[in-house]
Each structure stands twice: as C-alpha cells, then as structure tokens.
Design a protein around this motif. Sequence first.
Motif, PDB file in Angstrom:
ATOM      1  N   GLY A  10     -26.935  -2.861 -85.671  1.00  0.00           N
ATOM      2  CA  GLY A  10     -25.609  -3.221 -86.161  1.00  0.00           C
ATOM      3  C   GLY A  10     -24.949  -4.245 -85.259  1.00  0.00           C
ATOM      4  N   TYR A  11     -23.723  -3.956 -84.850  1.00  0.00           N
ATOM      5  CA  TYR A  11     -22.942  -4.901 -84.049  1.00  0.00           C
ATOM      6  C   TYR A  11     -22.643  -4.319 -82.674  1.00  0.00           C
ATOM      7  N   ASP A  12     -22.807  -5.144 -81.672  1.00  0.00           N
ATOM      8  CA  ASP A  12     -22.508  -4.762 -80.300  1.00  0.00           C
ATOM      9  C   ASP A  12     -21.394  -5.675 -79.797  1.00  0.00           C
ATOM     10  N   TRP A  13     -20.177  -5.173 -79.791  1.00  0.00           N
ATOM     11  CA  TRP A  13     -19.017  -5.995 -79.422  1.00  0.00           C
ATOM     12  C   TRP A  13     -18.860  -6.134 -77.923  1.00  0.00           C
ATOM     13  N   GLU A  14     -19.797  -5.585 -77.162  1.00  0.00           N
ATOM     14  CA  GLU A  14     -19.775  -5.791 -75.712  1.00  0.00           C
ATOM     15  C   GLU A  14     -20.504  -7.080 -75.323  1.00  0.00           C
ATOM     16  N   LYS A  15     -21.187  -7.698 -76.253  1.00  0.00           N
ATOM     17  CA  LYS A  15     -21.885  -8.949 -75.961  1.00  0.00           C
ATOM     18  C   LYS A  15     -20.882 -10.093 -75.769  1.00  0.00           C
ATOM     19  N   GLN A  16     -21.368 -11.164 -75.145  1.00  0.00           N
ATOM     20  CA  GLN A  16     -20.546 -12.346 -74.867  1.00  0.00           C
ATOM     21  C   GLN A  16     -19.261 -11.976 -74.104  1.00  0.00           C
ATOM     22  N   LYS A  17     -19.400 -11.050 -73.149  1.00  0.00           N
ATOM     23  CA  LYS A  17     -18.223 -10.556 -72.419  1.00  0.00           C
ATOM     24  C   LYS A  17     -17.563 -11.643 -71.587  1.00  0.00           C
ATOM     25  N   GLY A  18     -18.378 -12.545 -71.015  1.00  0.00           N
ATOM     26  CA  GLY A  18     -17.783 -13.620 -70.233  1.00  0.00           C
ATOM     27  C   GLY A  18     -16.882 -14.492 -71.077  1.00  0.00           C
ATOM     28  N   GLN A  19     -17.351 -14.830 -72.269  1.00  0.00           N
ATOM     29  CA  GLN A  19     -16.531 -15.631 -73.175  1.00  0.00           C
ATOM     30  C   GLN A  19     -15.343 -14.837 -73.697  1.00  0.00           C
ATOM     31  N   GLN A  20     -15.558 -13.550 -73.934  1.00  0.00           N
ATOM     32  CA  GLN A  20     -14.457 -12.715 -74.412  1.00  0.00           C
ATOM     33  C   GLN A  20     -13.309 -12.655 -73.401  1.00  0.00           C
ATOM     34  N   TYR A  21     -13.649 -12.753 -72.112  1.00  0.00           N
ATOM     35  CA  TYR A  21     -12.596 -12.735 -71.094  1.00  0.00           C
ATOM     36  C   TYR A  21     -11.608 -13.883 -71.336  1.00  0.00           C
ATOM     37  N   PHE A  22     -12.129 -15.076 -71.584  1.00  0.00           N
ATOM     38  CA  PHE A  22     -11.248 -16.223 -71.740  1.00  0.00           C
ATOM     39  C   PHE A  22     -10.606 -16.276 -73.128  1.00  0.00           C
ATOM     40  N   LEU A  23     -11.255 -15.704 -74.126  1.00  0.00           N
ATOM     41  CA  LEU A  23     -10.621 -15.577 -75.432  1.00  0.00           C
ATOM     42  C   LEU A  23      -9.400 -14.660 -75.325  1.00  0.00           C
ATOM     43  N   ALA A  24      -9.562 -13.557 -74.601  1.00  0.00           N
ATOM     44  CA  ALA A  24      -8.435 -12.641 -74.387  1.00  0.00           C
ATOM     45  C   ALA A  24      -7.335 -13.322 -73.573  1.00  0.00           C
ATOM     46  N   ALA A  25      -7.730 -14.129 -72.579  1.00  0.00           N
ATOM     47  CA  ALA A  25      -6.743 -14.846 -71.768  1.00  0.00           C
ATOM     48  C   ALA A  25      -5.969 -15.844 -72.623  1.00  0.00           C
ATOM     49  N   ALA A  26      -6.662 -16.519 -73.517  1.00  0.00           N
ATOM     50  CA  ALA A  26      -5.992 -17.471 -74.412  1.00  0.00           C
ATOM     51  C   ALA A  26      -4.934 -16.759 -75.249  1.00  0.00           C
ATOM     52  N   LYS A  27      -5.283 -15.596 -75.761  1.00  0.00           N
ATOM     53  CA  LYS A  27      -4.331 -14.847 -76.576  1.00  0.00           C
ATOM     54  C   LYS A  27      -3.180 -14.310 -75.723  1.00  0.00           C
ATOM     55  N   GLN A  28      -3.488 -13.917 -74.476  1.00  0.00           N
ATOM     56  CA  GLN A  28      -2.440 -13.450 -73.580  1.00  0.00           C
ATOM     57  C   GLN A  28      -1.440 -14.565 -73.270  1.00  0.00           C
ATOM     58  N   TYR A  29      -1.928 -15.783 -73.150  1.00  0.00           N
ATOM     59  CA  TYR A  29      -1.057 -16.938 -72.920  1.00  0.00           C
ATOM     60  C   TYR A  29      -0.453 -17.465 -74.224  1.00  0.00           C
ATOM     61  N   GLN A  30      -0.698 -16.766 -75.297  1.00  0.00           N
ATOM     62  CA  GLN A  30      -0.133 -17.083 -76.614  1.00  0.00           C
ATOM     63  C   GLN A  30      -0.567 -18.458 -77.123  1.00  0.00           C
ATOM     64  N   VAL A  31      -1.849 -18.770 -76.909  1.00  0.00           N
ATOM     65  CA  VAL A  31      -2.426 -19.961 -77.532  1.00  0.00           C
ATOM     66  C   VAL A  31      -2.361 -19.750 -79.044  1.00  0.00           C
ATOM     67  N   PRO A  32      -1.764 -20.670 -79.795  1.00  0.00           N
ATOM     68  CA  PRO A  32      -1.495 -20.417 -81.215  1.00  0.00           C
ATOM     69  C   PRO A  32      -2.727 -20.234 -82.085  1.00  0.00           C
TER      70      PRO A  32
END
Length: 505
Positions: free
Chosen positions: A113-135
């Motif tokens: 199925g799906y493993d949402w723990e993959k690409q964790k390094g990229q997920q860190y910066f995606l979360a940071a973008a959302k935290q900084y309210q990147v539109p």
Amino acid sequence: MKQCFWIFLTLVGLELYGQQITFDTQKTFQTMHSFGASDCWSMAMIGKYYPESKKKQIAEWLFSQDSDPQGNPKGIGLSMWRFNIGAGSTEQGKSSKITNEWRRSESFLNSEGYDWEKQKGQQYFLAAAKQYQVPYTLGFLNSSPIQMTKNGLAIGSGRLGEWNFDSTKIDAWTNFITKVSQHFNFNYISPFNEPQWDWGPNKSGEASQEGTPITNSDIAWATKKLAEHFQRTNAKTRIVIPEAGQLNYLYDPKSNRPGQDGQIENFFQLESPNYVGNLSTVERVISGHSYFTTSPSSKLVSTRQELHKKAKAANIDFWQSEYCILGDNAGEITGNGVDLGMKTALYVAKVIHSDLNDGNASSWSWWLAVSANDYKDGLIYTFNGTHKGENDHNKFDADLYDSKTLWALGNYARFVRPGMKRIEASIQQPDCLITGFTDQKSIVLVLINSGNAFELHLGSKQEMKTYTTSATQNLSYHSVQNNRLPIPASSIMTIIFDSKFGTAF
C-alpha cells in the motif's frame, strides 16, 4: 486618464537627470500567481541528516517574510514550493541504473500500500513551507512509480517520445496521484516533466535521474483519465501541464520534436484531438522551462514574445516552472562553476524580467533550492570545505552558502505577492531594466542595473522603502525620505511606495 496621471507623476518627480521613470497603474497585464523553487534533489539528504539549526536556516532563507530589527528581510518569501514525488528508484539502489544516489527518489507506494514515512527529508521542508504559510504547493513527477512502468525502472528506454508507462496501469496511476495529492493537500499536480527529453540510459546502460519522454497524445489521454478521477473523488488539486523542456516547444509546431511540440494548440485549441481545456480540474495554464532560450538577448525576447502571442490567443496563462543556468548561453555565461556573486544574479534577473515582461509569465520558479554541485543551479549551496558535489562529503552535514541569486530572486518573490498585477513601466537609463507591479495599495518597482551607479532625482521629497541586492548587500533595507535615490552599480533594487504617492507602503 493617462495624461492626467503623467502630469501628476511629473509633479511627484520620478526624474533621472531630467529623464523620467514612467509607469501607468491603469495599464495592467498579468495577475501574478507565485515565485517558487523545487526540493530536488538535495533536500532528501539535508532534511534527513543535517543538523536542525541548518535545516531551519535553509527554511528561513527560502520561506520567511519576516525582517530583522533593522528592516532587512530574513528570507525571500517564496510563494510556491515544488515537491518531487518519487518513483521508487532509491529502493532499487544500483539496479535502478541511476548511478548517483542523490538523483534517485523514494516512493510512497509499495507492495502493501502506501508508506507515508518515505521521502522524510523532503517532507521536512514541505512542512516548513506550510509553517511559513507559503501560499501554494505543487507536486511533480519525473516518472511514474516503478510498479507502473514498462521496464520496471524510473528511466526511459532512450527512444524519442516513448513513454515508459504500462497503459494497463492507468487506474492505479490516477489513484496514486490522487492519494498523494490529497494526503499532502497539494494545490497543484504536474504529472509530466520535460516530456521532450529521452531520459534513457547511456551507452553503459546508466542514467542520470528519474524521467521519461511522452508524446502530446499520451499526455492528453492520461490527463483526461486523471481529471475524471479527480472529479469523481472531489479532489481539490488542480492539474498543470506539460512542463515543456524548452519554451519553443509550447508554441512552435515545427520544432525538432514532432508529436511533442506545438503544445499550446494541442492542449488548448478546441479543434485539437488532444484538447483538455474543457476539463474542470485542469488549470488554464501552459507551463514550460526557460532552458536554452535565454541567449543572446534577441532570442531571449523573441522566444517569449512568440509564446505570449500563442498563449494569449488560447486565453491561457503561462508559468515558467523551472530554470537554472545550463550550457554556454552564446558565450554570455556558462553553467559550470559555482558563482555566489552578482554576475549570475544579474543574468538570472534579466531572464526573470523577460519571462515576466515579454512572456507575461504569472508564475516563475527556480530549479534547485539547494545544491551541492559546482554548478550554477542552486539558490543555496552546501559544501564541506573544498568538497563539492552530490557525494558523501556533503550528504550528512556541510557548510551553507547563500548566493546573490537567492537574494535577487527575493527582489521579486518577497515583494511581488500573489494577486498583484504587472503594470506598464519604463526607464530611460542605459543598462537598466524595470518592471512594475501594484495591488492598488502600493506600487512595487524592480530595477536591474547592470551598468554603473547613478542617482535617481525625485522632483519632491517622496518617502519610499528600498531593498537592494549588490556585491555588498542582500536585500538591504533603506528608507528614502529625501529627493535623491542612489542606485548602486551591478545591483537589483526593489522600490516600494504608496500608490497615492503618499507615505511608503
């Protein structure tokens, strides 16, 4: 209206030794959508292994809209973040045929199925973008998951136009993209990247990264299938196509890529068998990359003017979705060799200027947000001493270097916010370019001065805010409250003031 406006402007006195900077807020062009960059490929390593303090510094440089106590921006305030959705070549290791592990990518899909723990390094910066309210966030694929490709790899066959995809897996493909888009709440999905390039193995059977070519007819077929699935599942994500490898492939139906060019007419002309402009989940946007069309200046301008003509006729927007300096650019500048200074920054600024003014781009994105390469492909660089490159020296930790190109992009991204309109603007000064924007409250002017220093004389005192990138400044803030405004040599300056010519915004 324009005559009265110009009289008022003259009274305000934006004059340069008797010559005016002129702009007209009543004459508007495209509505600006975003400025962005991508997380390929270094973010997988940096987000996973680097110290927290360095990851936070990178995120601040890229996403922050805050300023220090002196008014200097802490970051460039990107408004779009592009996330590479991997195909699974990392899990294959060397058998992926991709020699450089930095260019491989994990996949969220596995046999169970799906493993949402993959690409964790990229997920860190995606979360940071959302935290900084990147539109805006956008997910893009270089290849379909390896479970869905013809050869079981994330690279193409090397044959022109042959899509490395098993068409019997189309339902699994649409489900995968929908699941990932919904899980990360992507605003946009770009399912195909640079479809004109082969992305196949070299003579040794090895490849440089994930990727596959694809024809216009296959793009249209798959886009229709994905759009149908988005409609059935009430997905909020919008589809953006086709990420052309060069801008001329968007408008020229007679290039060296038959079946893969003339993409504006193919996808957005009603009579075309590949028409997708009626699909409610497809954004009325044509996206492409500015590579190999930026030199000499005549080609830079004419390519974008031709693109704008076709896009305007089709009533669609243009997004410049990826660029860095590649090749020798008619001898003007080469892609090889890191340059943290103003030469690269000024060249890139000129490209942005033309993409916005000649191509009417409403979105503009850089390629690698962070690079470890000895190449002009990054906004931020990470090197361990003298060691450069995507290797173990820089994999787990390294020093960070911000480039002038980062801050030059910030002269646009930080201040030209989503929803602003580009306005008519001009300057009578050698080696100087200008672009104007407004949101009806403030006016933003971006000046690119490739020549000597000069002084802008204001006919009367006018309060303004300026932010300058030069050899000694990184978006440095100054408040101008007299009638003289010095413009440094080899600099990029953003000038902001109230649209009613009162106090600065």
